[in-house]
Scaffold this motif. Structure first.
Motif, PDB file in Angstrom:
ATOM      1  N   LYS A 280       0.935  -1.205  -0.125  1.00  0.00           N
ATOM      2  CA  LYS A 280       0.125  -0.062  -0.156  1.00  0.00           C
ATOM      3  C   LYS A 280       0.785   1.197  -0.109  1.00  0.00           C
ATOM      4  O   LYS A 280       0.614   2.337  -0.652  1.00  0.00           O
ATOM      5  CB  LYS A 280      -1.001   0.075   1.238  1.00  0.00           C
ATOM      6  N   VAL A 281       1.778   1.284   0.937  1.00  0.00           N
ATOM      7  CA  VAL A 281       2.885   2.516   0.999  1.00  0.00           C
ATOM      8  C   VAL A 281       3.661   2.667  -0.403  1.00  0.00           C
ATOM      9  O   VAL A 281       3.683   3.756  -0.777  1.00  0.00           O
ATOM     10  CB  VAL A 281       3.585   2.384   2.162  1.00  0.00           C
ATOM     11  N   SER A 282       4.190   1.505  -0.763  1.00  0.00           N
ATOM     12  CA  SER A 282       5.004   1.794  -2.182  1.00  0.00           C
ATOM     13  C   SER A 282       4.240   2.145  -3.152  1.00  0.00           C
ATOM     14  O   SER A 282       4.532   3.159  -3.918  1.00  0.00           O
ATOM     15  CB  SER A 282       5.348   0.067  -2.281  1.00  0.00           C
ATOM     16  N   LYS A 283       2.909   1.842  -3.327  1.00  0.00           N
ATOM     17  CA  LYS A 283       1.992   2.202  -4.244  1.00  0.00           C
ATOM     18  C   LYS A 283       1.655   3.808  -4.068  1.00  0.00           C
ATOM     19  O   LYS A 283       1.714   4.879  -4.920  1.00  0.00           O
ATOM     20  CB  LYS A 283       0.600   1.535  -4.409  1.00  0.00           C
ATOM     21  N   ALA A 284       1.544   4.404  -2.904  1.00  0.00           N
ATOM     22  CA  ALA A 284       1.017   5.504  -2.438  1.00  0.00           C
ATOM     23  C   ALA A 284       2.362   6.633  -2.832  1.00  0.00           C
ATOM     24  O   ALA A 284       2.192   7.583  -3.088  1.00  0.00           O
ATOM     25  CB  ALA A 284       0.714   5.623  -1.032  1.00  0.00           C
ATOM     26  N   THR A 285       3.690   5.996  -2.527  1.00  0.00           N
ATOM     27  CA  THR A 285       4.784   7.006  -2.514  1.00  0.00           C
ATOM     28  C   THR A 285       5.538   6.695  -3.787  1.00  0.00           C
ATOM     29  O   THR A 285       6.389   7.884  -4.094  1.00  0.00           O
ATOM     30  CB  THR A 285       5.727   6.654  -1.322  1.00  0.00           C
ATOM     31  N   GLY A 286       5.369   5.592  -4.456  1.00  0.00           N
ATOM     32  CA  GLY A 286       6.246   5.358  -5.454  1.00  0.00           C
ATOM     33  C   GLY A 286       7.695   4.956  -5.273  1.00  0.00           C
ATOM     34  O   GLY A 286       8.440   4.847  -6.202  1.00  0.00           O
ATOM     35  N   LEU A 287       7.961   4.745  -4.030  1.00  0.00           N
ATOM     36  CA  LEU A 287       9.119   4.036  -3.552  1.00  0.00           C
ATOM     37  C   LEU A 287       9.109   2.423  -4.061  1.00  0.00           C
ATOM     38  O   LEU A 287       8.103   1.921  -3.990  1.00  0.00           O
ATOM     39  CB  LEU A 287       9.099   4.457  -2.107  1.00  0.00           C
ATOM     40  N   ASP A 288      10.515   2.242  -3.982  1.00  0.00           N
ATOM     41  CA  ASP A 288      10.432   0.711  -4.317  1.00  0.00           C
ATOM     42  C   ASP A 288      10.134  -0.239  -3.301  1.00  0.00           C
ATOM     43  O   ASP A 288      10.002  -0.214  -2.231  1.00  0.00           O
ATOM     44  CB  ASP A 288      12.117   0.304  -4.390  1.00  0.00           C
ATOM     45  N   ARG A 289       9.217  -1.145  -3.658  1.00  0.00           N
ATOM     46  CA  ARG A 289       8.336  -2.198  -2.860  1.00  0.00           C
ATOM     47  C   ARG A 289       9.374  -2.950  -1.877  1.00  0.00           C
ATOM     48  O   ARG A 289       9.055  -2.953  -0.634  1.00  0.00           O
ATOM     49  CB  ARG A 289       7.622  -3.187  -3.654  1.00  0.00           C
ATOM     50  N   ASN A 290      10.322  -3.404  -2.544  1.00  0.00           N
ATOM     51  CA  ASN A 290      11.336  -4.235  -1.561  1.00  0.00           C
ATOM     52  C   ASN A 290      12.060  -3.180  -0.485  1.00  0.00           C
ATOM     53  O   ASN A 290      12.068  -3.635   0.587  1.00  0.00           O
ATOM     54  CB  ASN A 290      12.610  -4.737  -2.371  1.00  0.00           C
ATOM     55  N   GLU A 291      12.404  -1.961  -0.770  1.00  0.00           N
ATOM     56  CA  GLU A 291      12.943  -1.184   0.409  1.00  0.00           C
ATOM     57  C   GLU A 291      11.861  -0.885   1.368  1.00  0.00           C
ATOM     58  O   GLU A 291      12.026  -0.726   2.506  1.00  0.00           O
ATOM     59  CB  GLU A 291      13.432   0.161  -0.458  1.00  0.00           C
ATOM     60  N   VAL A 292      10.591  -0.663   0.841  1.00  0.00           N
ATOM     61  CA  VAL A 292       9.499  -0.149   1.720  1.00  0.00           C
ATOM     62  C   VAL A 292       9.158  -1.496   2.634  1.00  0.00           C
ATOM     63  O   VAL A 292       9.026  -1.453   3.971  1.00  0.00           O
ATOM     64  CB  VAL A 292       8.323   0.271   1.122  1.00  0.00           C
ATOM     65  N   TYR A 293       9.137  -2.732   2.186  1.00  0.00           N
ATOM     66  CA  TYR A 293       8.988  -3.741   2.913  1.00  0.00           C
ATOM     67  C   TYR A 293      10.068  -4.107   3.897  1.00  0.00           C
ATOM     68  O   TYR A 293       9.811  -4.152   5.136  1.00  0.00           O
ATOM     69  CB  TYR A 293       9.093  -5.071   2.038  1.00  0.00           C
ATOM     70  N   ARG A 294      11.457  -3.851   3.592  1.00  0.00           N
ATOM     71  CA  ARG A 294      12.576  -3.719   4.483  1.00  0.00           C
ATOM     72  C   ARG A 294      12.435  -2.933   5.722  1.00  0.00           C
ATOM     73  O   ARG A 294      12.247  -3.088   7.013  1.00  0.00           O
ATOM     74  CB  ARG A 294      13.861  -3.603   3.857  1.00  0.00           C
ATOM     75  N   ARG A 295      11.715  -1.729   5.421  1.00  0.00           N
ATOM     76  CA  ARG A 295      11.506  -0.555   6.441  1.00  0.00           C
ATOM     77  C   ARG A 295      10.384  -1.000   7.417  1.00  0.00           C
ATOM     78  O   ARG A 295      10.526  -0.801   8.570  1.00  0.00           O
ATOM     79  CB  ARG A 295      11.458   0.768   5.828  1.00  0.00           C
ATOM     80  N   ALA A 296       9.191  -1.716   6.607  1.00  0.00           N
ATOM     81  CA  ALA A 296       8.039  -1.970   7.593  1.00  0.00           C
ATOM     82  C   ALA A 296       8.540  -3.007   8.559  1.00  0.00           C
ATOM     83  O   ALA A 296       8.156  -3.096   9.742  1.00  0.00           O
ATOM     84  CB  ALA A 296       7.139  -2.586   6.651  1.00  0.00           C
ATOM     85  N   LEU A 297       9.461  -4.020   8.060  1.00  0.00           N
ATOM     86  CA  LEU A 297       9.846  -5.019   8.979  1.00  0.00           C
ATOM     87  C   LEU A 297      10.539  -4.560  10.142  1.00  0.00           C
ATOM     88  O   LEU A 297      10.504  -5.021  11.304  1.00  0.00           O
ATOM     89  CB  LEU A 297      10.765  -6.101   8.161  1.00  0.00           C
ATOM     90  N   GLU A 298      11.471  -3.492   9.899  1.00  0.00           N
ATOM     91  CA  GLU A 298      12.361  -2.912  10.923  1.00  0.00           C
ATOM     92  C   GLU A 298      11.261  -2.236  12.136  1.00  0.00           C
ATOM     93  O   GLU A 298      11.403  -2.264  13.041  1.00  0.00           O
ATOM     94  CB  GLU A 298      13.150  -1.713  10.493  1.00  0.00           C
ATOM     95  N   LEU A 299      10.484  -1.426  11.537  1.00  0.00           N
ATOM     96  CA  LEU A 299       9.397  -0.711  12.469  1.00  0.00           C
ATOM     97  C   LEU A 299       8.702  -1.786  13.147  1.00  0.00           C
ATOM     98  O   LEU A 299       8.190  -1.668  14.368  1.00  0.00           O
ATOM     99  CB  LEU A 299       8.496   0.027  11.348  1.00  0.00           C
ATOM    100  N   LYS A 300       8.180  -2.952  12.467  1.00  0.00           N
ATOM    101  CA  LYS A 300       7.307  -4.105  13.220  1.00  0.00           C
ATOM    102  C   LYS A 300       7.903  -4.540  14.092  1.00  0.00           C
ATOM    103  O   LYS A 300       7.568  -4.901  15.451  1.00  0.00           O
ATOM    104  CB  LYS A 300       6.908  -4.870  11.970  1.00  0.00           C
ATOM    105  N   GLY A 301       9.435  -5.063  14.030  1.00  0.00           N
ATOM    106  CA  GLY A 301      10.208  -5.569  15.121  1.00  0.00           C
ATOM    107  C   GLY A 301      10.512  -4.653  16.086  1.00  0.00           C
ATOM    108  O   GLY A 301      10.352  -4.911  17.521  1.00  0.00           O
ATOM    109  N   ALA A 302      10.606  -3.319  15.998  1.00  0.00           N
ATOM    110  CA  ALA A 302      10.889  -2.252  16.924  1.00  0.00           C
ATOM    111  C   ALA A 302       9.582  -2.215  17.899  1.00  0.00           C
ATOM    112  O   ALA A 302       9.627  -2.201  19.127  1.00  0.00           O
ATOM    113  CB  ALA A 302      11.216  -0.991  16.486  1.00  0.00           C
TER     114      ALA A 302
END
Length: 304
Positions: A280-302
């Protein structure tokens, strides 16, 4: 290219246009990739007629379809069925013709051969055997649709036919969503409405698009609008004829700041799993989906 030929060869090499007879020059041995009309038979080129008149054999998808063309222009070359289901059997015969010093023409049912068909395997084998391949350009549905679409034509991507099932089709569209080019697709008439609906969801409802139907034929039409508008227009509509769908390039999305990305991901992660939030966020921002996914994992872990 010699024009001298015995009387029987000269007779074979003849073709006609509007009841006027012409004689084609002999051809050098080669595989000729000949473009034929996509609807209007008047779009045939003189060079294509000369090639089809002088070749030893015409390899075609459906002999009944190509016979309409050969009869129209008085062409005498024999027809050989060549398609993906008999290619392994017929390819050696074509190579044998070339080895005997003859010219072979390859045509599709309509348009330019090898565009969304498996004929490239024949070309590859012909080249590997050391024979020449000569293109005879002409009609092409993707280009005919493009030049009349009004969409940007400096960068294009021809995607051919999409998968038939909704899941694989959606995944393919998502792969193409961020390609900075006008996208060109073939589609069957009975799937046009459903495909436009999937495109609106995967590529963006506001993406500019054109549906071109029956190109070069009597009922040629172009319908223009956003993907959402076209999906609404074609929903439950009985569509006939050959379809080309063109979709304009995506608008440049502004780069999201790191803080904005984290905020958007935190909001999405509050009520959906990581993969869905990243999509959802990748589509909204135009950012690479893999990079967004990695950041999501970091936030989820924290957060955990």
């Amino acid at each position: 290219m010699s024009t001298d030929s015995p009387p029987e060869q000269a007779d074979k090499n003849r073709f006609s246009i509007s009841e006027h007879a012409f004689s084609a020059p002999n051809l050098e041995p080669a595989l000729y990739i000949v473009s034929t009309p996509i609807g209007n038979l008047g779009d045939i080129t003189v060079r294509a007629l000369e090639t089809l008149a002088a070749c030893a054999v015409i390899a075609c998808e459906d002999t009944r379809v190509t016979a309409t063309l050969t009869q129209k222009f008085g062409l005498k070359a024999p027809l050989m069925a060549y398609h993906e289901h008999n290619a392994d059997k017929q390819r050696p015969k074509i190579l044998a013709e070339l080895a005997e010093g003859r010219a072979v023409a390859l045509v599709s049912d309509a348009g330019t051969p090898l565009v969304s068909d498996p004929g490239y395997r024949l070309v590859r084998d012909v080249v590997a055997e050391g024979f020449k391949v000569i293109p005879i350009p002409g009609a092409s549905a993707p280009l005919a649709g493009l030049v009349a679409s009004g969409l940007p034509s400096d960068t294009i991507l021809f995607a051919g036919f999409l998968p038939q099932k909704a899941g694989p089709k959606t995944r393919r569209l998502e792969e193409l969503a961020k390609v900075p080019a006008t996208l060109i697709f073939f589609e069957s008439p009975h799937r046009t409405g459903a495909t436009l609906r999937l495109m609106a969801g995967a590529l963006g409802a506001d993406r500019e698009a054109v549906v071109a139907r029956e190109l070069t034929k009597r009922f040629e039409t172009f319908e223009r609008g956003s993907l959402e508008t076209l999906a609404d227009a074609f929903e439950d509509r009985a569509v006939k004829g050959e379809i080309v769908i063109l979709v304009g390039p995506p608008e440049d999305a502004p780069e999201a700041e790191a803080a904005d990305l984290d905020r958007l991901l935190e909001e999405a992660l509050a009520d959906m799993p990581v993969s869905a939030a990243a999509k959802k966020v990748s589509k909204a921002t135009g950012l690479d989906r893999n990079e967004v996914y990695r950041r999501a994992l970091e936030l989820k872990g924290a957060a955990d």
